[in-house]
Design a protein around this motif. Structure first.
Motif, short mmCIF file in Angstrom:
data_model
loop_
_atom_site.label_atom_id
_atom_site.label_comp_id
_atom_site.label_asym_id
_atom_site.label_seq_id
_atom_site.Cartn_x
_atom_site.Cartn_y
_atom_site.Cartn_z
N THR A 126 0.82 -1.21 0.00
CA THR A 126 0.00 0.00 0.00
C THR A 126 0.86 1.27 0.00
O THR A 126 0.33 2.36 -0.01
CB THR A 126 -0.91 0.05 1.23
OG1 THR A 126 -0.09 0.15 2.40
CG2 THR A 126 -1.77 -1.18 1.33
N PRO A 129 0.33 3.07 -3.57
CA PRO A 129 -1.01 3.68 -3.68
C PRO A 129 -1.18 4.88 -2.77
O PRO A 129 -1.73 5.91 -3.18
CB PRO A 129 -1.94 2.55 -3.26
CG PRO A 129 -1.20 1.31 -3.57
CD PRO A 129 0.25 1.61 -3.41
N LEU A 130 -0.69 4.77 -1.53
CA LEU A 130 -0.81 5.91 -0.61
C LEU A 130 -0.01 7.09 -1.14
O LEU A 130 -0.52 8.21 -1.24
CB LEU A 130 -0.28 5.51 0.77
CG LEU A 130 -0.12 6.67 1.74
CD1 LEU A 130 -1.48 7.17 2.19
CD2 LEU A 130 0.71 6.29 2.94
N SER A 133 -1.39 8.88 -4.28
CA SER A 133 -2.70 9.53 -4.24
C SER A 133 -2.59 10.91 -3.59
O SER A 133 -3.60 11.53 -3.28
CB SER A 133 -3.73 8.66 -3.52
OG SER A 133 -3.37 8.53 -2.19
N ILE A 134 -1.37 11.36 -3.34
CA ILE A 134 -1.16 12.70 -2.77
C ILE A 134 -0.57 13.59 -3.86
O ILE A 134 0.38 13.20 -4.54
CB ILE A 134 -0.21 12.62 -1.57
CG1 ILE A 134 -0.84 11.76 -0.48
CG2 ILE A 134 0.09 14.00 -1.03
CD1 ILE A 134 0.10 11.40 0.61
N ARG A 235 1.32 13.23 -10.52
CA ARG A 235 1.37 12.93 -9.10
C ARG A 235 1.88 11.52 -8.85
O ARG A 235 2.37 11.20 -7.78
CB ARG A 235 -0.02 13.13 -8.49
CG ARG A 235 -0.90 11.93 -8.41
CD ARG A 235 -2.32 12.30 -8.05
NE ARG A 235 -3.24 11.67 -8.96
CZ ARG A 235 -3.64 10.42 -8.83
NH1 ARG A 235 -3.19 9.68 -7.85
NH2 ARG A 235 -4.47 9.89 -9.69
#
Lengths: 249, 235
Positions: A126, A129-130, A133-134, A235
């Motif tokens: 994860t 993905p974490l 997503s910022i 991003r």
């Protein structure tokens, strides 16, 4: 500059890997119960150990990032986690093959290392993905570091909990009743750990060199062709940094 | 400035209490998380009844059903934890106020702990009535202790992950995929601790090592979350 020592390290890794391979195939004795297939042990266990060390090291790098605020530590932490994830998958696959060969099942829940490995993999899977997503790169680095610290502390704790929960019916490789590994096996095992460690370090160095190079190419293109010629980083772009040696322009 | 610092040092718990009171007041005036979590838990028990095809569960199966349900219900609360701050600008207010930022972490962790406790006050009796075979009374004190430790783990990890996920693009995806693996050690210890308590002729107290493991988990992640929470608010 950024590729400094890369050639020597590459050669050392090649030598160490070939030596390990030769020793494992031709010199290490076959296991009395499991036969030839037991030799996957020399791949599986070193990979597993290197993975776990790498996760903890990534946590320490992340701590440095938070303390110093430097993108460099973020890049290191990112790359170490990236490569450790790949090692983690290799560890899971070799573990499953070994389990099938020696116990007849692809997956055994009472093998604590394998189970912890899966849990740790699920957690670290994860990370990207974490991170991606910022939007803001600064915040991305900071939040990813917080995650890496928490997860780095999670790794040993998780191992403890899983080991406590498993009934130890299967013999442990080290510290069995008759005194653990025989000398030759131990020697080959240690050589293998060194080789895997070198391999890990080498890949990390290569990836960091590549990221730095990407940054330089972008900077050069921007200078030669103007700002419009270089697409802005999305991003989900992996972190890149300027090499320290580059002029501050 | 120095007066502010002095005031902050003098009463470090006051901002925490103020923030906590705000959260509890919000939840009381317009109940949101707690009813959802309670309903979710009871629905999950019904689902387990049909999914497992059993009228009664006991022992480790009961412990698993109860704890996994609580874990999933907690995810709902964690997802909502910082939504008010995010949408109404509460983060900026905390950053501008002359208070320690960890006050926000302490307040949110405590709020989550209280929410979970309230949910369990309803969900555990519902579980005992709907699904649990043996009588729950003999292991009740130990069950309360274990669940309190579980709530502590859920609230410290939950408050941290909620803060981590709130400003990402896909908050509702990030929260469960990060929280659930992080909670595996706590679940292992809690499930092993609860299994004898929910068995027909089980012990009244679980083996001490599981409670110790839970306590260690709470300690490590509580301190760690406390230490790194600051960095999530720095903007």
């Amino acid at each position: 500059m950024h590729g400094k020592g890369l050639r020597a390290l590459t050669l050392a890794t090649l030598v160490a890997l070939s030596a390990t391979f030769a020793l494992v195939v031709f010199w290490a004795p076959n296991d009395a119960d499991q036969g030839f297939i037991q030799k996957i042990f020399y791949l599986h266990v070193p990979v597993a150990i290197i993975t776990l060390i790498a996760y903890v090291v990534a946590g320490i790098f992340a701590w440095r990032q938070l303390k110093t605020g430097s993108r460099e530590w973020d890049l290191r932490s990112y790359v170490v986690i990236h490569i450790a994830l790949i090692f983690n998958i290799v560890g899971l696959l070799t573990g499953a093959i070994w389990a099938k060969a020696s116990w007849g099942h692809w997956w055994v829940w009472d093998e604590p290392t394998l189970v912890s490995f899966l849990i740790v993999f699920l957690l670290y899977a994860t990370y990207q993905p974490l991170r991606f997503s910022i939007e803001d790169p600064e915040r991305q680095a900071r939040y990813a570091s917080v995650f890496a610290i928490i997860a780095g502390a999670f790794v040993p704790l998780n191992f403890m909990a899983v080991r406590m929960a498993t009934s130890l019916v299967h013999p442990r490789t080290f510290g069995t009743a008759n005194g653990g590994l025989p000398g030759e096996m131990m020697f080959v095992f240690l050589v293998s750990i060194v080789a895997m460690g070198l391999l890990f370090w080498l890949i990390v160095k290569y990836e960091i060199a590549q990221k730095t190079l990407t940054w330089q190419i972008r900077a050069l293109r921007r200078r030669l062709l103007g700002d419009d010629a270089v697409a802005p980083l999305g991003r989900s772009a992996a972190p890149t940094i300027a090499p320290q040696e580059a002029p501050a322009r | 400035m120095s007066r502010d610092a002095a005031r902050r040092d003098a009463k470090p718990m006051r901002p925490t209490m103020a923030l906590l009171r705000k959260d509890l007041l919000l939840e009381r005036r317009a109940p949101e998380s707690i009813p959802a979590m309670v309903l979710f838990s009871i629905t999950t028990f019904v689902l387990f009844h049909f999914g497992l095809g059993r009228d009664e569960v006991d022992g480790s199966l009961a412990a698993g059903v109860l704890l996994v349900t609580i874990l999933f219900a907690a995810i709902l609360g964690i997802n909502r934890l910082f939504v008010a701050e995010h949408e109404e600008g509460g983060f900026d207010a905390v950053l501008m106020a002359p208070i320690d930022r960890t006050a926000l972490f302490l307040a949110k962790g405590t709020a989550l702990f209280l929410f979970l406790t309230l949910v369990e006050v309803v969900a555990v009796p519902a579980f005992a009535i709907l699904l649990l075979g043996p009588s729950p009374w003999h292991g009740l004190p130990a069950l309360i202790v274990t669940l309190a430790l579980v709530n502590l783990a859920l609230s410290s990890v939950g408050a941290l992950v909620a803060a981590l996920a709130i400003r990402t693009r896909s908050r509702d995806l990030i929260v469960p995929i990060v929280t659930l693996p992080l909670l595996v050690p706590a679940l292992i210890a809690a499930a092993r601790a609860c299994a004898p308590l929910l068995a027909a002729h089980g012990d009244a107290w679980p083996a001490a090592k599981w409670l110790l493991m839970l306590g260690l988990y709470d300690l490590v992640f509580g301190l760690l979350a406390y230490a790194v929470f600051d960095f999530l608010l720095e903007d």
